[in-house]
Design an enzyme around this catalytic site. Structure first.
Site, PDB file in Angstrom:
ATOM      1  N   ASP A   4      44.335 113.789  46.693  1.00 45.05           N
ATOM      2  CA  ASP A   4      44.179 113.091  47.765  1.00 45.05           C
ATOM      3  C   ASP A   4      45.057 113.302  48.531  1.00 45.05           C
ATOM      4  OD1 ASP A   4      43.196 111.170  45.869  1.00 45.05           O
ATOM      5  OD2 ASP A   4      45.313 110.124  44.927  1.00 45.05           O
TER       6      ASP A   4
ATOM      7  N   TYR B 149      49.302 118.780  36.721  1.00 43.92           N
ATOM      8  CA  TYR B 149      49.827 118.115  37.746  1.00 43.92           C
ATOM      9  C   TYR B 149      51.092 118.634  37.601  1.00 43.92           C
ATOM     10  CZ  TYR B 149      45.565 116.746  40.100  1.00 43.92           C
ATOM     11  OH  TYR B 149      44.682 117.377  40.605  1.00 43.92           O
TER      12      TYR B 149
END
Length: 280
Positions: free
Chosen positions: A51, A123
């Protein structure tokens, strides 16, 4: 020829990974640089669409380059002792802006697809509960959190989310996309005021990693409990009971792939879209 690229970037000034008309994106600026080098239009395909504001130290992508333009990547006097595409890496370091780097380029093995061949993505999310906020040199990569957090409660709630589930409550809707994911790791650690989450899954749907962290922050503040997290897995649409954690605390740190001989089989498995009625 298909090439594999290992990529790092500071996502602060990008509108995300994927190309968007009129907006500055990571793949967009790399596409432009590669197309300039090869003198033909090429298109990068990434392992994950991060994003806007999300960073990466371990993004992986592939690009298909026509064989007849491949020599454009090489200098006239090439050192044969060097890795094949090191000259291209050097050239891109001059063409690309300072907030994105192509760290390595190699020939992709047969059957390699940066997205569909991947086994899992990793992540890291970092935030600081220091009363003064975040140290200046970390401010672009660590989210400031104004309230204290119970890391043990967050860790306990995280166990409720591990496994193959429908994460619809944690994902922004994307037409035709499944929200069923295998969450394989979700753990927390604290070093003074710095709190770190490691999140790994076979794949992530749109905004999933930040939303999972956001829900667990509600648990860390004792506004919600572990049972609430578990109950979210029964939802069939994005929950409005929590907000996604700030984008700049999130970094894509790695992507795992199977051995070369298993790439074709992995791609076939990944392309087989999961359905909710298949969950036990």
């Amino acid at each position: 020829m298909r090439l594999r690229l290992d990529i790092a970037y500071d996502g602060t000034d990008f509108a995300g990974w994927a190309v968007q008309a009129g907006r500055r994106t990571v793949s967009g600026v790399i596409d432009e640089a590669l197309s300039m080098v090869f003198r033909t239009r090429v298109r990068l395909r990434g392992a994950g669409r991060t994003d806007a504001g999300v960073h990466a130290t371990g993004q992986v992508a592939h690009v298909d380059v026509p064989a007849d333009v491949l020599p454009n990547a090489y200098p006239r006097a090439r050192r044969t002792s060097e890795p094949e595409f090191l000259p291209l890496v050097r050239r891109l370091s001059r063409l690309l802006p300072a907030d994105v780097r192509v760290r390595r380029i190699i020939r992709a093995p047969a059957g390699f697809d940066a997205r569909f061949s991947a086994l899992r993505r990793h992540y890291r999310y970092q935030l600081s509960t220091a009363p003064y906020g975040v140290e200046p040199h970390q401010a672009r990569y660590v989210a400031a959190w104004p309230r204290q957090l119970d890391v043990e409660a967050m860790a306990a709630a995280s166990h409720e989310l591990i496994g193959l589930h429908d994460f619809a409550a944690f994902c922004r809707h994307r037409a035709g996309a499944t929200t069923i994911r295998d969450l394989q790791r979700l753990d927390w650690s604290r070093d003074g005021d710095l709190i770190t989450a490691h999140v790994s899954a076979d794949a992530f749907c749109w905004s999933m990693a930040r939303s999972v962290v956001g829900a667990l922050l509600a648990v860390g503040e004792h506004r919600r409990d572990a049972a609430w997290c578990r109950d979210l897995l029964a939802a069939t649409r994005r929950s409005s009971d929590f907000t996604a954690a700030p984008a700049h605390g999130l970094t894509l740190i790695g992507v795992d792939y199977p051995p070369d001989g298993e790439l074709h089989a992995r791609t076939a498995v990944t392309r087989d879209v999961r359905r909710r009625d298949e969950l036990s």
